[in-house]
Design a protein around this motif. Structure first.
Motif, short mmCIF file in Angstrom:
data_model
loop_
_atom_site.label_atom_id
_atom_site.label_comp_id
_atom_site.label_asym_id
_atom_site.label_seq_id
_atom_site.Cartn_x
_atom_site.Cartn_y
_atom_site.Cartn_z
N CYS A 188 1.28 -1.94 35.18
CA CYS A 188 2.44 -1.19 35.04
C CYS A 188 3.63 -1.54 35.10
O CYS A 188 4.83 -1.45 34.44
CB CYS A 188 2.41 0.38 35.86
SG CYS A 188 0.92 1.35 35.30
N PHE A 189 3.74 -2.32 36.46
CA PHE A 189 5.00 -3.07 36.68
C PHE A 189 5.43 -3.86 35.58
O PHE A 189 6.67 -4.12 35.37
CB PHE A 189 4.94 -3.93 38.12
CG PHE A 189 6.17 -4.30 38.50
CD1 PHE A 189 6.98 -3.77 39.34
CD2 PHE A 189 6.28 -5.82 38.28
CE1 PHE A 189 8.10 -4.36 39.77
CE2 PHE A 189 7.29 -6.43 38.94
CZ PHE A 189 8.62 -5.55 39.71
N ILE A 190 4.52 -4.80 35.29
CA ILE A 190 5.04 -5.78 33.98
C ILE A 190 5.52 -5.17 32.82
O ILE A 190 6.52 -5.61 32.33
CB ILE A 190 3.72 -6.62 33.62
CG1 ILE A 190 3.04 -7.40 34.77
CG2 ILE A 190 3.76 -7.42 32.52
CD1 ILE A 190 1.58 -8.03 34.57
N MET A 191 4.76 -3.95 32.47
CA MET A 191 5.21 -3.40 31.19
C MET A 191 6.56 -2.70 31.51
O MET A 191 7.32 -2.64 30.51
CB MET A 191 4.09 -2.23 30.88
CG MET A 191 3.02 -2.87 30.44
SD MET A 191 1.68 -1.86 29.72
CE MET A 191 1.27 -0.86 31.11
N SER A 192 6.78 -2.20 32.65
CA SER A 192 8.19 -1.35 32.86
C SER A 192 9.29 -2.29 33.09
O SER A 192 10.58 -1.89 33.06
CB SER A 192 7.88 -0.36 34.04
OG SER A 192 7.63 -1.15 35.12
#
Length: 456
Positions: free
Chosen positions: A200-204
């Motif tokens: 999630c952190f990577i995508m956001s």
């Protein structure tokens, strides 16, 4: 130096460093004649066992020395060391070399290096070598049985270095693509609770489109393989502990949306991956509930996908080109739009009847009726079926004002009216009747054309 590779799903895909335009020539060897050279060769290759031994041994000593001298500080590889390691990376594309590395316990060596590494480039190369080893079924099985190594690889998804994240994602996707070990990896991913928040952190937050595309591939593969995992990830709110604020909740669907927005600006082809993820989410009740929530992401996803379809995939004058080049993406886009349209009852602002979107659907109906050869194309048939059903949903609730706009813009003509009727009848008769009733009030002549052609 960056690393390029083919898609991870191919059976013998290889991760390589483009430092080399071809596999590296074997280093100079010592020996007495052809017999010594043959004994030193790895399998049927011309690669040297001695050189590979010495390179890996030097790697072990190098990492040990660096970790003792600078236990906390980041370090950088020398040009010679980096070149030799990239040769190993390239050599591991060969099946014989991959098996030899496995027999030589290279996975354990690389695990030790990764664990001690304070050099992002070194970590990236080590994961890349493992990725090449994992491309072959037998070596993938052996590698996947190493629990410590697999645990470290999953934790690497929390790394701050984009190239390392890219190689880690590729490696995980490769393992998930091997049927003999995919269930084992899914079980480990379920148990490692940091995987979801890290993705999630990577995508956001990432702007690296290669990384976002590969992470999307990874999430798509996981959701396709394990519906229960998908339900857990979309309903849980993982905590992001990386920022200044403690325990910031992350919404997977919003993180997916942020990633696909970034891809749209630079890499339109990657959008299909994320559209398929959204489509998978709409196939489960939990996903529909999330998209139907008044404060949920449904309206934002609807607006985004509508904009992509109307402005990027199907511009006014390029339908033929779009159908040829973007038909698979259009299938995913319209499947998502139809599912979201059915979720909108509780949205604070309803999905407006997008005139341009309806125009595209009418043109697709017309293309279907005028091009019978399209019946032999499975993807076009899937697209036509989805858009016909979507048109039926739209016509059931179509307001008179929308029909007026469609007529005034010449979107509703004799040809498109008949094409729409052909798509709606006989399966969606109530939708046809609603459209006909609205048309009778706004353009009686067009309504007469439809009743004449379809008197029943």
């Amino acid at each position: 130096m960056e690393s390029n590779t083919d898609d991870a799903e191919q059976k013998e895909e290889n991760f390589s460093s483009p430092v080399m335009d071809r596999n590296p020539s074997p280093p100079p060897e010592e020996g007495d004649g052809q017999e010594a050279e043959d004994a030193d060769a790895i399998g049927d290759t011309v690669y040297s066992k001695h050189w590979l031994f010495s390179t890996l041994t030097r790697l072990i000593h190098m990492v040990s020395e660096l970790s003792e001298e600078n236990p906390e500080a980041q370090v950088k590889l020398t040009d010679d060391d980096e070149e030799d390691l990239c040769k190993v990376w390239d050599m591991a594309m060969d099946k014989d070399v991959a098996r030899f590395l496995q027999e030589f316990k290279a996975a354990d060596i690389l695990l030790g290096v990764i664990s001690k590494s304070r050099c992002p480039r070194l970590t990236e190369i080590c994961v890349g070598i493992l990725g090449n080893i994992a491309c072959f079924p037998d070596t993938c099985v052996t590698l996947s049985q190493k629990e410590d190594l697999c645990a470290v690889l999953l934790l690497l998804l929390g790394d701050a270095d984009p190239p390392t994240l890219l190689e880690t994602s590729r490696l995980l996707l490769t393992c998930l693509s091997h049927k003999d070990v995919c269930s084992l990896w899914i079980q480990r991913i379920r148990q490692q609770t940091s995987v979801c928040p890290n993705l999630c952190f990577i995508m956001s937050s990432s702007t690296n489109t290669d990384l976002l595309e590969k992470v999307g591939d990874l999430v798509d593969k996981l959701f396709d393989l394990d519906e229960e995992l998908m339900k857990t990830w979309i309903t849980d709110k993982p905590q992001d502990k990386r920022g200044d604020e403690s325990d910031t909740p992350l919404d997977l669907t919003l993180c997916l949306l942020e990633a696909v927005k970034q891809l749209r600006s630079e890499k339109l082809n990657g959008i299909e991956i994320y559209l398929h993820i959204f489509q998978l989410i709409t196939t489960v009740e939990e996903g529909c509930e999330i998209f139907a929530a008044p404060d949920g992401p449904g309206k934002a996803v609807w607006d985004f996908v509508c904009d992509v379809v109307c402005k990027d995939l199907c511009q006014q004058n390029d339908l033929e080109v779009a159908l040829h080049e973007q038909k698979s993406t259009l299938v995913q886009a319209f499947a998502v739009l139809q599912a979201l349209y059915r979720c909108q009852d509780q949205w604070k602002s309803k999905a407006d009847p997008n005139i341009d979107l309806i125009w595209i659907i009418l043109r697709l109906c017309q293309h279907r009726s005028e091009n019978k050869e399209a019946a032999t194309d499975d993807q076009l048939q899937a697209l036509f079926e989805i858009t016909s059903e979507f048109l039926a949903d739209l016509c059931i609730h179509i307001p008179k004002e929308t029909v007026v706009d469609l007529v005034n813009k010449r979107y509703l003509t004799r040809e498109t009216c008949l094409a729409a009727a052909n798509s709606l009848l006989p399966s969606y008769k109530p939708s046809f009747q609603h459209l006909l009733a609205a048309l009778s009030e706004t353009d009686p002549k067009l309504a007469d054309v439809m009743t004449t052609q379809f008197p029943d």
